[in-house]
Motif scaffolding. Structure first.
Motif, PDB file in Angstrom:
ATOM      1  N   ARG A  68     -37.945  -4.126  -2.625  1.00 31.93           N
ATOM      2  CA  ARG A  68     -37.872  -4.612  -4.008  1.00 31.93           C
ATOM      3  C   ARG A  68     -37.957  -3.475  -5.024  1.00 31.93           C
ATOM      4  O   ARG A  68     -37.413  -3.562  -6.110  1.00 31.93           O
ATOM      5  CB  ARG A  68     -38.983  -5.624  -4.272  1.00 31.93           C
ATOM      6  N   GLY A  69     -38.633  -2.409  -4.697  1.00 34.94           N
ATOM      7  CA  GLY A  69     -38.795  -1.339  -5.675  1.00 34.94           C
ATOM      8  C   GLY A  69     -37.814  -0.198  -5.517  1.00 34.94           C
ATOM      9  O   GLY A  69     -37.884   0.785  -6.244  1.00 34.94           O
ATOM     10  N   GLU A  70     -36.894  -0.308  -4.555  1.00 32.82           N
ATOM     11  CA  GLU A  70     -35.995   0.807  -4.269  1.00 32.82           C
ATOM     12  C   GLU A  70     -34.563   0.507  -4.701  1.00 32.82           C
ATOM     13  O   GLU A  70     -34.130  -0.638  -4.735  1.00 32.82           O
ATOM     14  CB  GLU A  70     -36.018   1.120  -2.764  1.00 32.82           C
ATOM     15  N   LYS A  71     -33.833   1.581  -5.001  1.00 30.10           N
ATOM     16  CA  LYS A  71     -32.414   1.437  -5.303  1.00 30.10           C
ATOM     17  C   LYS A  71     -31.637   1.163  -4.025  1.00 30.10           C
ATOM     18  O   LYS A  71     -32.014   1.600  -2.950  1.00 30.10           O
ATOM     19  CB  LYS A  71     -31.874   2.717  -5.954  1.00 30.10           C
ATOM     20  N   LEU A  72     -30.529   0.444  -4.174  1.00 29.87           N
ATOM     21  CA  LEU A  72     -29.666   0.193  -3.029  1.00 29.87           C
ATOM     22  C   LEU A  72     -28.583   1.266  -3.004  1.00 29.87           C
ATOM     23  O   LEU A  72     -27.772   1.357  -3.930  1.00 29.87           O
ATOM     24  CB  LEU A  72     -29.057  -1.208  -3.106  1.00 29.87           C
ATOM     25  N   THR A  73     -28.577   2.058  -1.953  1.00 32.47           N
ATOM     26  CA  THR A  73     -27.727   3.255  -1.910  1.00 32.47           C
ATOM     27  C   THR A  73     -26.459   3.086  -1.071  1.00 32.47           C
ATOM     28  O   THR A  73     -25.579   3.933  -1.134  1.00 32.47           O
ATOM     29  CB  THR A  73     -28.526   4.432  -1.344  1.00 32.47           C
ATOM     30  N   ALA A  74     -26.354   2.048  -0.277  1.00 35.39           N
ATOM     31  CA  ALA A  74     -25.173   1.871   0.588  1.00 35.39           C
ATOM     32  C   ALA A  74     -24.565   0.498   0.327  1.00 35.39           C
ATOM     33  O   ALA A  74     -24.974  -0.493   0.937  1.00 35.39           O
ATOM     34  CB  ALA A  74     -25.559   2.020   2.057  1.00 35.39           C
ATOM     35  N   LEU A  75     -23.617   0.447  -0.594  1.00 40.36           N
ATOM     36  CA  LEU A  75     -23.011  -0.833  -0.982  1.00 40.36           C
ATOM     37  C   LEU A  75     -21.499  -0.852  -0.812  1.00 40.36           C
ATOM     38  O   LEU A  75     -20.921  -1.907  -0.540  1.00 40.36           O
ATOM     39  CB  LEU A  75     -23.356  -1.153  -2.440  1.00 40.36           C
ATOM     40  N   LEU A  76     -20.840   0.289  -0.985  1.00 46.55           N
ATOM     41  CA  LEU A  76     -19.379   0.289  -0.999  1.00 46.55           C
ATOM     42  C   LEU A  76     -18.781  -0.209   0.316  1.00 46.55           C
ATOM     43  O   LEU A  76     -17.702  -0.823   0.306  1.00 46.55           O
ATOM     44  CB  LEU A  76     -18.843   1.687  -1.312  1.00 46.55           C
ATOM     45  N   HIS A  77     -19.463   0.022   1.434  1.00 44.47           N
ATOM     46  CA  HIS A  77     -18.893  -0.404   2.714  1.00 44.47           C
ATOM     47  C   HIS A  77     -18.761  -1.919   2.808  1.00 44.47           C
ATOM     48  O   HIS A  77     -18.009  -2.436   3.639  1.00 44.47           O
ATOM     49  CB  HIS A  77     -19.737   0.125   3.879  1.00 44.47           C
ATOM     50  N   HIS A  78     -19.477  -2.651   1.954  1.00 42.25           N
ATOM     51  CA  HIS A  78     -19.347  -4.113   1.948  1.00 42.25           C
ATOM     52  C   HIS A  78     -18.018  -4.558   1.352  1.00 42.25           C
ATOM     53  O   HIS A  78     -17.605  -5.698   1.536  1.00 42.25           O
ATOM     54  CB  HIS A  78     -20.487  -4.746   1.146  1.00 42.25           C
ATOM     55  N   ILE A  79     -17.332  -3.646   0.623  1.00 45.42           N
ATOM     56  CA  ILE A  79     -16.008  -3.992   0.101  1.00 45.42           C
ATOM     57  C   ILE A  79     -14.993  -3.735   1.213  1.00 45.42           C
ATOM     58  O   ILE A  79     -14.340  -2.694   1.281  1.00 45.42           O
ATOM     59  CB  ILE A  79     -15.672  -3.180  -1.171  1.00 45.42           C
ATOM     60  N   SER A  80     -14.888  -4.680   2.090  1.00 50.21           N
ATOM     61  CA  SER A  80     -13.994  -4.607   3.239  1.00 50.21           C
ATOM     62  C   SER A  80     -12.667  -5.297   2.899  1.00 50.21           C
ATOM     63  O   SER A  80     -12.504  -5.888   1.831  1.00 50.21           O
ATOM     64  CB  SER A  80     -14.638  -5.310   4.436  1.00 50.21           C
ATOM     65  N   VAL A  81     -11.718  -5.239   3.816  1.00 51.18           N
ATOM     66  CA  VAL A  81     -10.458  -5.959   3.619  1.00 51.18           C
ATOM     67  C   VAL A  81     -10.734  -7.455   3.528  1.00 51.18           C
ATOM     68  O   VAL A  81     -10.116  -8.164   2.720  1.00 51.18           O
ATOM     69  CB  VAL A  81      -9.470  -5.646   4.767  1.00 51.18           C
ATOM     70  N   LEU A 115      -3.505  -5.281   0.634  1.00 49.55           N
ATOM     71  CA  LEU A 115      -4.960  -5.189   0.699  1.00 49.55           C
ATOM     72  C   LEU A 115      -5.407  -3.984   1.523  1.00 49.55           C
ATOM     73  O   LEU A 115      -6.399  -3.326   1.181  1.00 49.55           O
ATOM     74  CB  LEU A 115      -5.546  -6.476   1.295  1.00 49.55           C
ATOM     75  N   ALA A 116      -4.708  -3.712   2.618  1.00 45.81           N
ATOM     76  CA  ALA A 116      -5.057  -2.545   3.441  1.00 45.81           C
ATOM     77  C   ALA A 116      -4.898  -1.260   2.627  1.00 45.81           C
ATOM     78  O   ALA A 116      -5.745  -0.351   2.704  1.00 45.81           O
ATOM     79  CB  ALA A 116      -4.175  -2.500   4.687  1.00 45.81           C
ATOM     80  N   ASP A 117      -3.827  -1.172   1.846  1.00 42.84           N
ATOM     81  CA  ASP A 117      -3.607   0.020   1.016  1.00 42.84           C
ATOM     82  C   ASP A 117      -4.657   0.117  -0.084  1.00 42.84           C
ATOM     83  O   ASP A 117      -5.173   1.202  -0.369  1.00 42.84           O
ATOM     84  CB  ASP A 117      -2.206  -0.043   0.404  1.00 42.84           C
ATOM     85  N   LEU A 118      -4.987  -1.017  -0.705  1.00 45.14           N
ATOM     86  CA  LEU A 118      -6.014  -1.024  -1.745  1.00 45.14           C
ATOM     87  C   LEU A 118      -7.363  -0.609  -1.170  1.00 45.14           C
ATOM     88  O   LEU A 118      -8.100   0.189  -1.780  1.00 45.14           O
ATOM     89  CB  LEU A 118      -6.110  -2.420  -2.369  1.00 45.14           C
ATOM     90  N   HIS A 119      -7.702  -1.131   0.001  1.00 47.00           N
ATOM     91  CA  HIS A 119      -8.963  -0.782   0.662  1.00 47.00           C
ATOM     92  C   HIS A 119      -9.033   0.721   0.931  1.00 47.00           C
ATOM     93  O   HIS A 119     -10.070   1.363   0.694  1.00 47.00           O
ATOM     94  CB  HIS A 119      -9.083  -1.565   1.970  1.00 47.00           C
ATOM     95  N   ARG A 120      -7.909   1.291   1.400  1.00 44.43           N
ATOM     96  CA  ARG A 120      -7.864   2.730   1.686  1.00 44.43           C
ATOM     97  C   ARG A 120      -8.113   3.532   0.414  1.00 44.43           C
ATOM     98  O   ARG A 120      -8.906   4.486   0.406  1.00 44.43           O
ATOM     99  CB  ARG A 120      -6.508   3.098   2.295  1.00 44.43           C
ATOM    100  N   ARG A 121      -7.457   3.147  -0.683  1.00 50.22           N
ATOM    101  CA  ARG A 121      -7.597   3.887  -1.936  1.00 50.22           C
ATOM    102  C   ARG A 121      -9.017   3.798  -2.502  1.00 50.22           C
ATOM    103  O   ARG A 121      -9.546   4.763  -3.049  1.00 50.22           O
ATOM    104  CB  ARG A 121      -6.580   3.372  -2.960  1.00 50.22           C
ATOM    105  N   ILE A 122      -9.645   2.630  -2.350  1.00 47.14           N
ATOM    106  CA  ILE A 122     -11.028   2.477  -2.840  1.00 47.14           C
ATOM    107  C   ILE A 122     -11.964   3.416  -2.098  1.00 47.14           C
ATOM    108  O   ILE A 122     -12.802   4.103  -2.701  1.00 47.14           O
ATOM    109  CB  ILE A 122     -11.495   1.015  -2.674  1.00 47.14           C
ATOM    110  N   HIS A 123     -11.815   3.487  -0.787  1.00 43.75           N
ATOM    111  CA  HIS A 123     -12.774   4.238   0.022  1.00 43.75           C
ATOM    112  C   HIS A 123     -12.455   5.727   0.108  1.00 43.75           C
ATOM    113  O   HIS A 123     -13.313   6.500   0.565  1.00 43.75           O
ATOM    114  CB  HIS A 123     -12.858   3.617   1.423  1.00 43.75           C
ATOM    115  N   THR A 124     -11.275   6.128  -0.321  1.00 39.73           N
ATOM    116  CA  THR A 124     -10.958   7.572  -0.348  1.00 39.73           C
ATOM    117  C   THR A 124     -11.073   8.130  -1.766  1.00 39.73           C
ATOM    118  O   THR A 124     -10.857   9.332  -1.967  1.00 39.73           O
ATOM    119  CB  THR A 124      -9.528   7.830   0.183  1.00 39.73           C
ATOM    120  N   GLY A 125     -11.360   7.272  -2.732  1.00 41.86           N
ATOM    121  CA  GLY A 125     -11.471   7.720  -4.113  1.00 41.86           C
ATOM    122  C   GLY A 125     -10.147   7.817  -4.832  1.00 41.86           C
ATOM    123  O   GLY A 125     -10.073   8.338  -5.954  1.00 41.86           O
TER     124      GLY A 125
END
Length: 493
Positions: A68-81, A115-125
């Protein structure tokens, strides 16, 4: 409803952290028609995507509970296809297009590849946000409200980010915040306000209106608020892209220095986060520290109403609120913000002082009025449709009837039937029957005028018109329970 620590220039951080085309003619040994097979695969994909998003939200919810008192540091991987596919199907199919000109159906023609291309672009920046397309819609007061219509891919990614951030902030948001939250609606906010006025000793109401809220949100403060809970820099960078990309108007791109576009998928959540730190936590602590009598607060997005037992509390809250908002680049509208005498004793007290009837205030499309129960047996909060809402809707009906002038009577009647049912679905609350009947009457009059214009030698008398009215225009019927009934059921625990 609500219940506020020290006033500070910095934000207050909470303690808790189918296509139905028939089967083509086929030989006995052939499989099902392609249309049905594609529809089945699409339906399966939607179901699997929904389950994947639900599981991701569950894992985030568990992480929030554990830390509850900590920041959530690993969230982007939840944005899957799967998450992006779910987001795509959550979007409105007929929504206006952004600067890309791509419709929902256009994108769906090559959905999996897109969606596969969009997912790739999100995760590669490599993902780049596009500017919103500026559009204006008329407001009830005659002015225009600027909207920002995002490109389709931006809508998809924003919807996915909202899905993964919602479990985090639902654990943070306070009970008197109702706007754009799961399981909460305008009527829940209206019920809470009506119930609070009834059971608390409320004699004064502050109707607070923030000037151009969505246009003046400070980007610097917005990012600081997000970073209280979000430690994944990649998610924060996505949001910065949407904030900074600006709008395209008349072919000119204007980069944004402040604000978030109304109409953007991400904007309601960002607005709630901003006001959670600027207003909600502060108001809760203000009540605990300064309020000498009863106090209730209800907020729906940037619309808020606060009720007070004592006038002095209301005046001090208003003065302190102005100071508080100023520190975060917000201001109260000088004409729309009012502290008025309102409540069960307002009429009696004003009459004793030789003053007129209590003033009214508007909230979420309803005008709230101090009234009496039938027979004069005690105070009754009356709610009727706001005059501006009626005028605006009747204007839309008139304009659409002109466009449909040469449709058949049955086609016009069927459409008007849907208009009235939609109006009743929201406004059919106890004490509002007369306003509903008046709305039906005015719709009928406009319909008759439209039918008369179809011929210079019309024979449309009111007596004949009544037959159409009775056939197509449903009579008003109260569809919502009394506020205290629904509020007590939802908050019985």
């Amino acid at each position: 409803m609500m219940q506020g620590t020290e006033k500070s220039d910095s934000p207050i951080v909470p303690e808790k952290r189918a296509n139905k085309a028939g089967k083509p003619v086929a030989e006995f040994v052939e499989g099902r028609g392609g249309n049905k097979r594609n529809a089945g695969l699409q339906s399966t994909g939607r179901t699997q995507s929904r389950e994947a998003v639900s599981q991701a939200q569950g894992r985030i919810r568990e992480a929030v509970t554990r830390n509850r008192g900590e920041k959530l540091t690993a969230l982007l991987h939840h944005i899957s296809v799967d998450c992006l596919r779910w987001s795509y199907f959550e979007l409105k199919k007929t929504a206006a297009t952004g600067v890309d000109g791509i419709t929902w159906r256009d994108y769906g023609e090559g959905l999996e590849e897109n969606l596969a291309d969009l997912h790739r672009r999100i995760h590669t920046g490599a993902y780049r946000a596009q500017p919103s397309r500026r559009k204006y819609i008329p407001k009830a007061n005659g002015q225009q409200r600027p909207l920002g219509i995002a490109a389709l891919e931006d809508k998809i990614v924003q919807r996915a980010v909202v899905a993964i951030l919602t479990p985090i902030y639902e654990a943070e948001f306070l009970g008197f915040s109702y706007g754009f939250r799961p399981g909460r609606s305008q009527h829940d906010a209206l019920d809470a306000l009506a119930y609070g006025i009834k059971v608390k000793k409320i004699n004064w109401v502050l109707d607070a209106d923030i000037s151009r809220f969505f246009d003046t949100i400070s980007h610097e403060w917005m990012i600081r608020f997000l970073e209280h809970r979000i430690g994944d820099k990649r998610i924060v960078r996505l949001i910065i892209k949407w904030l900074k990309t600006g709008v395209l108007e008349d072919g000119v791109r204007n980069e944004a220095e402040e604000g978030t576009p109304q109409g953007a998928v991400i904007s309601p959540l960002l607005a709630n986060i901003y006001l959670h730190y600027v207003y909600d936590l502060w108001a809760k602590q203000w009540k605990e520290k300064h309020c000498k009598g009863d106090m209730v607060v209800v907020r729906f997005a940037d619309d808020s109403v606060a009720g007070f037992q004592n006038k002095e509390d209301g005046e001090r809250f208003l003065a302190d609120l102005r100071d508080r908002l100023a520190k975060f680049a917000l201001t109260l509208h000088p004409e729309k913000t009012r502290l008025i005498e309102f409540g069960r004793y307002a009429a009696k007290n004003r009459k004793r002082r030789g003053q007129g009837r209590p003033e009214t205030f508007d909230f979420l499309g309803f005008t709230h009025i101090c009234g009496e129960k039938i027979g004069g047996k005690g105070f009754q909060l009356l709610r009727k449709t706001k005059r501006g809402s009626v005028s605006s809707k009747l204007g839309e009906v008139k304009k659409e009837l002109r466009r449909r002038m040469h449709d058949s009577v049955s086609e016009q009647g069927t459409w008007l039937n849907s208009v009235l049912r939609g109006h009743y679905a929201y406004f059919a609350v106890p004490t509002n029957t007369r306003a509903l009947s008046a709305f039906r009457y005015h719709v009928a009059r406009r319909w008759m005028k439209s039918l008369r214009r179809r011929s210079q030698r019309h024979r449309m008398t009111w007596e004949r018109m009544v037959i159409y009215i009775d056939q197509y225009l449903p009579n008003p019927k109260i569809l919502h329970p009394w506020p205290e009934q629904r509020f007590c059921v939802k908050h019985s625990s």
